[in-house]
Design a protein around this motif. Structure first.
Motif, mmCIF file in Angstrom:
data_model
loop_
_atom_site.group_PDB
_atom_site.id
_atom_site.type_symbol
_atom_site.label_atom_id
_atom_site.label_comp_id
_atom_site.label_asym_id
_atom_site.label_seq_id
_atom_site.Cartn_x
_atom_site.Cartn_y
_atom_site.Cartn_z
ATOM 1 N N VAL A 187 0.836 -1.200 0.000
ATOM 2 C CA VAL A 187 0.000 0.000 0.000
ATOM 3 C C VAL A 187 0.881 1.266 0.000
ATOM 4 N N PRO A 188 0.575 2.235 -0.856
ATOM 5 C CA PRO A 188 1.448 3.418 -0.906
ATOM 6 C C PRO A 188 1.359 4.274 0.366
ATOM 7 N N ASP A 189 2.384 5.070 0.559
ATOM 8 C CA ASP A 189 2.525 5.840 1.798
ATOM 9 C C ASP A 189 1.535 7.015 1.887
ATOM 10 N N HIS A 190 0.906 7.377 0.761
ATOM 11 C CA HIS A 190 0.053 8.572 0.812
ATOM 12 C C HIS A 190 -1.402 8.254 1.190
ATOM 13 N N VAL A 191 -1.690 7.011 1.590
ATOM 14 C CA VAL A 191 -3.063 6.708 2.025
ATOM 15 C C VAL A 191 -3.088 6.185 3.461
ATOM 16 N N VAL A 192 -4.195 6.506 4.124
ATOM 17 C CA VAL A 192 -4.440 5.984 5.471
ATOM 18 C C VAL A 192 -5.330 4.747 5.320
ATOM 19 N N VAL A 193 -4.878 3.633 5.865
ATOM 20 C CA VAL A 193 -5.697 2.413 5.813
ATOM 21 C C VAL A 193 -6.540 2.350 7.089
ATOM 22 N N VAL A 194 -7.853 2.326 6.906
ATOM 23 C CA VAL A 194 -8.757 2.265 8.056
ATOM 24 C C VAL A 194 -9.280 0.834 8.175
ATOM 25 N N PHE A 195 -8.905 0.162 9.251
ATOM 26 C CA PHE A 195 -9.447 -1.164 9.532
ATOM 27 C C PHE A 195 -10.612 -0.988 10.495
#
Ligand code: PLP
Length: 372
Positions: A187-195
């Protein structure tokens, strides 16, 4: 000039969330004299009720309700930090996890940004995106499961958040730890992954993917959980988010000073410690799910095997079945808002509730075959 003329132009066009219908509302509408004759299996609440420890703590706390709450929810944050093995500055508490989803919007989304989600994932993600004028990129699921590879490919330079509901509502499906790992590596660094883990505590601990470790590693991850489901405190509106401290600080900037109630905080601290209630809840869900799924199979109804306290079942004309069940005093959830007009979603209830629901469903579908 009308209010609409004065409003921000996109507000009037926002979608409206259709919640599970309250028992009293259905009783009023359909002329039930006794609201207790109605059962609600529509919002994935805990049919066992609140944690008894939480009820006791609330009774004790009632006399202090003239005082404002501690906006920072110190004792709850302390208890969560200890249990989850993260530091206190990595936790924020919200008015249900729905408010935490809104925090993501406040902090990260605006016109010109986008979110990535699965097309049949929890619908609130796209409602929040629209509220902040962000675009929603909805990625088709495969067999009602998140397709994390396709979601990775869908990420654009303007994407700020990717939402993964695990287990997902309304499909009840999960992605496993190994799949999440592979996703997190790419996953690229410019996104926030929301679990979004609203239902995760319903699973035995060895089936819960360890996504908190990404927070400990300082990755761009927010893990969201709630006291609404396993702990039986949906009416109190309390949930929490876990993320690296820098992210939590940004969320504190946009939160209302008293966004959670004192009662909610006290109850949540007690519920967190109520392992007996959690175990009883897990057992009820496991048995109830097996009962309902077996019954659907023997009725020839196709359903999505679930890892949560609800199950998606195909019944033909979902909204009509929902309405007919309501007349039988059983509230479930139609799935047309999720683009699944042939399905309804049924929350696992107590043994008696599950039997009653099944009997009503058989009657409504006009079938007589045995199902348990
Ligand atoms: C996947 C998911 N996330 C979040 C929520 C919101 O829960 P709450 O705001 O009660 O914490 C729900 C509630 O149904 C849900 O299903």
């Amino acid at each position: 000039m009308t209010f609409k003329d004065l409003a921000k132009p996109w507000v009037a066009g926002l979608g409206v969330y259709e919640p599970g219908r309250p028992i009293e509302e259905v009783a009023r509408e359909l002329g039930f004299k006794d609201a207790e004759a109605i059962i609600k299996l529509a919002s994935n609440e805990n049919a066992l009720g609140p944690s008894p420890k939480a009820v006791l703590a609330m009774k004790k706390a009632a006399r202090q309700m003239h005082l404002y709450p501690d906006g920072g929810a110190f004792y709850l944050v302390q208890a969560l930090a200890k249990r989850l093995r993260v530091s206190q500055d990595q936790i924020i508490v919200g008015c249900g996890s729905n408010e935490l989803l809104e925090f993501i919007g406040h902090v990260f989304l605006q016109k010109g940004t986008s979110i990535v989600m699965a097309d049949r994932a929890f619908v609130v993600y796209k409602l929040i995106a629209a509220m902040f004028q962000a675009e929603t990129i909805a990625v088709p699921m495969i067999d009602y499961r998140h397709d994390l590879n396709a979601m990775l490919k869908a990420i654009r330079p303007d994407t700020r958040a990717v939402f993964v509901a695990n287990p997902n509502n309304p499909t009840g499906t999960m992605v496993a730890g190994a799949e999440i790992d592979a996703f997190m590596r790419r996953v690229p660094d410019h996104v926030v992954v929301v679990f979004d883990e609203a239902y995760v505590e319903l699973l035995p601990v060895d089936r819960q993917p360890d996504v908190l470790r990404y927070v400990r590693e300082g990755r761009k991850v927010v893990v969201m959980r709630t006291f609404s489901k396993t702990y039986g405190l949906a009416g109190l509106r309390i949930g929490y988010g876990v993320a690296p401290a820098e992210c939590i600080q940004l969320m504190h900037r946009i939160r209302q000073p008293f966004n959670t109630t004192a009662m909610g905080q006290v109850a949540a601290v007690a519920a967190l410690d109520d392992d007996v209630h959690v175990e009883r809840t897990r057992a009820m869900m496991r048995d109830g799910l097996a009962f309902l799924q077996d019954a659907f199979a023997s009725l020839g109804l196709s359903y999505v095997p679930s890892s949560a306290n609800f199950v998606l079942v195909q019944v033909g004309q979902g909204r009509r079945v929902f309405e007919a069940l309501q007349r039988e005093g059983v509230i479930v959830r139609p799935m047309d808002p999720y683009g699944m007009p042939a399905h309804i979603r049924i929350t696992v209830g107590t043994k008696a509730e599950n039997r009653r629901c099944l009997a009503a469903l058989k009657k409504v579908l006009g079938r007589t075959k045995a199902g348990g």
